[in-house]
Motif scaffolding. Structure first.
Motif, PDB file in Angstrom:
ATOM      1  N   THR A  62      -2.431  -0.121  13.082  1.00  0.00           N
ATOM      2  CA  THR A  62      -2.908  -0.629  14.372  1.00  0.00           C
ATOM      3  C   THR A  62      -4.279  -0.058  14.689  1.00  0.00           C
ATOM      4  O   THR A  62      -4.521   1.143  14.523  1.00  0.00           O
ATOM      5  N   THR A  63      -5.182  -0.912  15.118  1.00  0.00           N
ATOM      6  CA  THR A  63      -6.548  -0.480  15.414  1.00  0.00           C
ATOM      7  C   THR A  63      -6.546   0.696  16.389  1.00  0.00           C
ATOM      8  O   THR A  63      -5.900   0.647  17.430  1.00  0.00           O
ATOM      9  N   GLY A  64      -7.265   1.763  16.024  1.00  0.00           N
ATOM     10  CA  GLY A  64      -7.339   2.958  16.859  1.00  0.00           C
ATOM     11  C   GLY A  64      -6.311   4.014  16.521  1.00  0.00           C
ATOM     12  O   GLY A  64      -6.389   5.134  17.024  1.00  0.00           O
ATOM     13  N   SER A  65      -5.372   3.687  15.631  1.00  0.00           N
ATOM     14  CA  SER A  65      -4.304   4.632  15.285  1.00  0.00           C
ATOM     15  C   SER A  65      -4.759   5.588  14.193  1.00  0.00           C
ATOM     16  O   SER A  65      -5.775   5.387  13.527  1.00  0.00           O
ATOM     17  N   VAL A  66      -3.966   6.639  13.992  1.00  0.00           N
ATOM     18  CA  VAL A  66      -4.236   7.588  12.910  1.00  0.00           C
ATOM     19  C   VAL A  66      -4.149   6.890  11.559  1.00  0.00           C
ATOM     20  O   VAL A  66      -4.983   7.115  10.668  1.00  0.00           O
ATOM     21  N   ASN A  67      -3.145   6.025  11.391  1.00  0.00           N
ATOM     22  CA  ASN A  67      -3.017   5.301  10.130  1.00  0.00           C
ATOM     23  C   ASN A  67      -4.222   4.407   9.863  1.00  0.00           C
ATOM     24  O   ASN A  67      -4.651   4.238   8.713  1.00  0.00           O
ATOM     25  N   ASN A  68      -4.753   3.829  10.919  1.00  0.00           N
ATOM     26  CA  ASN A  68      -5.941   2.991  10.791  1.00  0.00           C
ATOM     27  C   ASN A  68      -7.128   3.815  10.288  1.00  0.00           C
ATOM     28  O   ASN A  68      -7.840   3.421   9.361  1.00  0.00           O
ATOM     29  N   ALA A  69      -7.302   4.997  10.873  1.00  0.00           N
ATOM     30  CA  ALA A  69      -8.394   5.882  10.452  1.00  0.00           C
ATOM     31  C   ALA A  69      -8.172   6.382   9.023  1.00  0.00           C
ATOM     32  O   ALA A  69      -9.121   6.485   8.231  1.00  0.00           O
ATOM     33  N   ASN A  70      -6.918   6.668   8.682  1.00  0.00           N
ATOM     34  CA  ASN A  70      -6.605   7.117   7.326  1.00  0.00           C
ATOM     35  C   ASN A  70      -6.899   6.031   6.291  1.00  0.00           C
ATOM     36  O   ASN A  70      -7.317   6.318   5.165  1.00  0.00           O
ATOM     37  N   THR A  71      -6.669   4.785   6.684  1.00  0.00           N
ATOM     38  CA  THR A  71      -6.940   3.670   5.779  1.00  0.00           C
ATOM     39  C   THR A  71      -8.432   3.518   5.548  1.00  0.00           C
ATOM     40  O   THR A  71      -8.878   3.261   4.413  1.00  0.00           O
ATOM     41  N   LEU A  72      -9.227   3.682   6.590  1.00  0.00           N
ATOM     42  CA  LEU A  72     -10.681   3.642   6.422  1.00  0.00           C
ATOM     43  C   LEU A  72     -11.134   4.729   5.444  1.00  0.00           C
ATOM     44  O   LEU A  72     -11.966   4.480   4.563  1.00  0.00           O
ATOM     45  N   THR A  73     -10.566   5.920   5.576  1.00  0.00           N
ATOM     46  CA  THR A  73     -10.904   7.014   4.655  1.00  0.00           C
ATOM     47  C   THR A  73     -10.494   6.674   3.230  1.00  0.00           C
ATOM     48  O   THR A  73     -11.232   6.954   2.270  1.00  0.00           O
ATOM     49  N   HIS A 123     -10.467  -7.789   6.806  1.00  0.00           N
ATOM     50  CA  HIS A 123     -10.029  -6.725   7.717  1.00  0.00           C
ATOM     51  C   HIS A 123      -8.963  -5.849   7.079  1.00  0.00           C
ATOM     52  O   HIS A 123      -8.244  -6.272   6.164  1.00  0.00           O
ATOM     53  N   TYR A 124      -8.869  -4.611   7.575  1.00  0.00           N
ATOM     54  CA  TYR A 124      -7.873  -3.673   7.050  1.00  0.00           C
ATOM     55  C   TYR A 124      -6.864  -3.237   8.102  1.00  0.00           C
ATOM     56  O   TYR A 124      -5.919  -2.508   7.791  1.00  0.00           O
ATOM     57  N   ASP A 125      -7.021  -3.667   9.342  1.00  0.00           N
ATOM     58  CA  ASP A 125      -6.064  -3.307  10.397  1.00  0.00           C
ATOM     59  C   ASP A 125      -4.848  -4.226  10.346  1.00  0.00           C
ATOM     60  O   ASP A 125      -4.905  -5.333   9.803  1.00  0.00           O
ATOM     61  N   THR A 126      -3.716  -3.749  10.876  1.00  0.00           N
ATOM     62  CA  THR A 126      -2.507  -4.554  10.970  1.00  0.00           C
ATOM     63  C   THR A 126      -1.902  -4.366  12.357  1.00  0.00           C
ATOM     64  O   THR A 126      -2.328  -3.503  13.117  1.00  0.00           O
ATOM     65  N   ILE A 127      -0.893  -5.168  12.674  1.00  0.00           N
ATOM     66  CA  ILE A 127      -0.237  -5.019  13.983  1.00  0.00           C
ATOM     67  C   ILE A 127       1.248  -4.696  13.854  1.00  0.00           C
ATOM     68  O   ILE A 127       1.784  -3.907  14.616  1.00  0.00           O
ATOM     69  N   THR A 128       1.935  -5.310  12.887  1.00  0.00           N
ATOM     70  CA  THR A 128       3.348  -5.029  12.655  1.00  0.00           C
ATOM     71  C   THR A 128       3.573  -4.946  11.157  1.00  0.00           C
ATOM     72  O   THR A 128       3.205  -5.853  10.431  1.00  0.00           O
ATOM     73  N   GLY A 129       4.172  -3.871  10.715  1.00  0.00           N
ATOM     74  CA  GLY A 129       4.360  -3.690   9.283  1.00  0.00           C
ATOM     75  C   GLY A 129       3.080  -3.204   8.625  1.00  0.00           C
ATOM     76  O   GLY A 129       2.009  -3.165   9.248  1.00  0.00           O
ATOM     77  N   PRO A 130       3.158  -2.844   7.351  1.00  0.00           N
ATOM     78  CA  PRO A 130       1.986  -2.307   6.651  1.00  0.00           C
ATOM     79  C   PRO A 130       0.928  -3.342   6.326  1.00  0.00           C
ATOM     80  O   PRO A 130      -0.181  -2.993   5.940  1.00  0.00           O
ATOM     81  N   GLY A 131       1.252  -4.648   6.452  1.00  0.00           N
ATOM     82  CA  GLY A 131       0.242  -5.680   6.236  1.00  0.00           C
ATOM     83  C   GLY A 131      -0.261  -5.769   4.813  1.00  0.00           C
ATOM     84  O   GLY A 131      -1.457  -5.954   4.586  1.00  0.00           O
ATOM     85  N   THR A 132       0.631  -5.693   3.848  1.00  0.00           N
ATOM     86  CA  THR A 132       0.213  -5.669   2.454  1.00  0.00           C
ATOM     87  C   THR A 132      -0.488  -6.967   2.052  1.00  0.00           C
ATOM     88  O   THR A 132      -1.460  -6.940   1.288  1.00  0.00           O
ATOM     89  N   SER A 133      -0.015  -8.091   2.564  1.00  0.00           N
ATOM     90  CA  SER A 133      -0.714  -9.354   2.314  1.00  0.00           C
ATOM     91  C   SER A 133      -1.824  -9.564   3.338  1.00  0.00           C
ATOM     92  O   SER A 133      -2.937  -9.925   2.998  1.00  0.00           O
ATOM     93  N   ASP A 134      -1.501  -9.306   4.601  1.00  0.00           N
ATOM     94  CA  ASP A 134      -2.436  -9.504   5.717  1.00  0.00           C
ATOM     95  C   ASP A 134      -2.872  -8.158   6.280  1.00  0.00           C
ATOM     96  O   ASP A 134      -2.309  -7.705   7.258  1.00  0.00           O
ATOM     97  N   ASN A 135      -3.866  -7.434   5.712  1.00  0.00           N
ATOM     98  CA  ASN A 135      -4.766  -7.988   4.734  1.00  0.00           C
ATOM     99  C   ASN A 135      -5.053  -6.958   3.645  1.00  0.00           C
ATOM    100  O   ASN A 135      -6.192  -6.772   3.230  1.00  0.00           O
ATOM    101  N   GLY A 136      -3.975  -6.299   3.173  1.00  0.00           N
ATOM    102  CA  GLY A 136      -4.155  -5.434   2.021  1.00  0.00           C
ATOM    103  C   GLY A 136      -4.581  -6.215   0.792  1.00  0.00           C
ATOM    104  O   GLY A 136      -5.281  -5.691  -0.077  1.00  0.00           O
ATOM    105  N   GLU A 141      -9.404  -6.784  13.870  1.00  0.00           N
ATOM    106  CA  GLU A 141      -9.267  -8.231  13.694  1.00  0.00           C
ATOM    107  C   GLU A 141      -8.045  -8.778  14.416  1.00  0.00           C
ATOM    108  O   GLU A 141      -8.111  -9.818  15.075  1.00  0.00           O
ATOM    109  N   GLU A 142      -6.940  -8.063  14.288  1.00  0.00           N
ATOM    110  CA  GLU A 142      -5.681  -8.568  14.820  1.00  0.00           C
ATOM    111  C   GLU A 142      -5.662  -8.651  16.352  1.00  0.00           C
ATOM    112  O   GLU A 142      -4.934  -9.452  16.929  1.00  0.00           O
ATOM    113  N   GLN A 143      -6.457  -7.830  17.004  1.00  0.00           N
ATOM    114  CA  GLN A 143      -6.486  -7.842  18.465  1.00  0.00           C
ATOM    115  C   GLN A 143      -7.468  -8.874  19.022  1.00  0.00           C
ATOM    116  O   GLN A 143      -7.530  -9.087  20.222  1.00  0.00           O
TER     117      GLN A 143
END
Length: 394
Positions: free
Chosen positions: A52-63, A113-126, A156-158
């Protein structure tokens, strides 16, 4: 990613459009797309959780994405974080620039985009993220006349917040185009679904917003479709661009095109958008198409020096290996191409990466002791390997 709507899929496209012909150097590079890299990227992206945009996981994914570019050899000066805020939420886009040889100030953008809203988003948009990473890896040292920007958007998702920020504050400022952008090529949800027939990709053209860029978008989308048939095994269909990160650029008059899966998985925005449900082989094929298309759009070098030929064309290829049946009950058959060495290893791992079975030089693998579920089967020969997803179902 895109909201659930009905696609208008028209005009099956075959090779030969726009006078394009196969360029051997482009094909050689497209053939460097690695199934193992694609599968690993998808799995690692999935393991990063809900982004989720703004989350720790979101920041970790950017890294995680940033570290990939560093591992490919991109310098710190080429990798730029582009922060933005909306409401009380803060996040970052990641922008990597590869400078062109003839037109250093004119850009071809490949984005997703690399953010997701529900689930890890492996297809959308891993899936799109994994393809962009593989394109960047392969083209790292390939001369291109036009500069390339590899952009990973958040928000993107928001509501396309990351791409809107970049289009409105970097590419376009105070009514003036600050970046000369030749094309924006967006990849969103190109993962397919395991079990579907995933043999076709949608090439998206501009039919909305500003009308002055529609004709140019139609032209480059036809070129994208042709590149797809030249450099990948995928068939193509033309449909309309909507509701993804190219739209803020379209609204500023830039030319856009994009990829989107043809047979819908309908796992987007759900807890089912996981690695277990995506089709890595489909993503691999999309990767080949994207590498071919980006070379065309950025006008890559068409020559291969004698000293680099061995580097660009692997001496052993496993991409045509056959692993069947799938789903499998008791015995898995691994059929290698005739040109491949007979010394090979087959290793089966679970989705957590734990090795559960390993055999050497065996074409028939007894998997009867393994539990039902989804596994990864990796075949290694020499310095190359291929990974395929298999289902054990008794």
């Amino acid at each position: 990613m895109k909201k659930l709507t009905t696609f208008l899929c028209t005009a099956l496209v075959v090779g030969g459009l726009s006078g394009q012909t196969l360029i051997q150097a482009y094909k050689n590079r497209a053939d460097l797309v690695s199934q193992t890299n694609i599968t690993t990227n998808l799995q690692e992206f999935s393991n990063l959780g809900v982004k989720t945009t703004g989350s720790v996981n979101n920041a970790n994914t950017l890294t995680w994405i940033k570290n990939k570019y560093t591992s490919y050899g991109y310098s710190a000066s080429q990798i730029v974080e582009n922060p933005f805020t909306f409401g009380s939420t803060s996040s970052k886009n990641l922008v990597i620039t590869k400078t062109g040889t003839l037109y250093p100030d004119k850009y071809v953008i490949i984005c997703g985009h690399y953010d997701t809203i529900t689930g890890p988003g492996t297809s959308d948009n891993g899936s799109g993220t994994s393809v962009i990473l593989e394109v960047a890896r392969i083209l790292k040292d390939v001369p291109t006349e036009y500069s390339i920007k590899f952009i990973h958007f958040s928000g993107e998702e928001q509501g396309l917040y990351g791409s809107s920020h970049y289009a409105n504050n970097v590419a376009y400022q105070s009514g003036v185009k600050k970046l000369d952008i030749k094309l924006v090529f967006n990849l969103d949800q190109v993962g397919g679904k395991l079990g579907n027939v995933n043999s076709k990709i949608i090439c998206e053209k501009d039919t909305a917003g500003q009308s002055g860029n529609n004709a140019a978008s139609s032209t480059v989308t036809q070129q994208l479709a042709t590149c797809t048939t030249l450099y990948s095994p995928l068939q193509t269909s033309i449909s309309n661009a909507y509701s993804s990160d190219y739209m803020p650029f379209e609204q500023k008059g830039y030319v856009i095109t994009g990829f989107y899966e043809y047979t819908r998985s309908y796992n987007e925005h759900t807890v089912n958008d996981t690695f277990a449900n995506v089709d890595p082989v489909y993503v691999f094929k999309v990767g080949k198409a994207a590498v071919g298309a980006m070379q065309h759009f950025a006008t890559a070098s068409t020559t291969i020096a004698a000293g680099s030929a061995a580097k660009e064309i692997p001496p052993v290829t496993l991409e045509s290996v056959k692993i069947y049946p799938n789903p499998v009950k008791d015995f898995l058959t691994v059929e290698l191409p005739d040109s491949t060495t007979k010394n090979f290893t087959v290793e089966i791992t679970d989705l957590a990466g734990l090795s559960v079975l390993k055999e050497e030089n065996k074409a028939q693998i007894n998997i009867s002791r393994l539990d039902n579920g989804v596994y990864l089967c990796t075949v290694k020969a020499g310095n190359t390997s291929i990974t395929r997803k298999i289902i054990i179902e008794k």
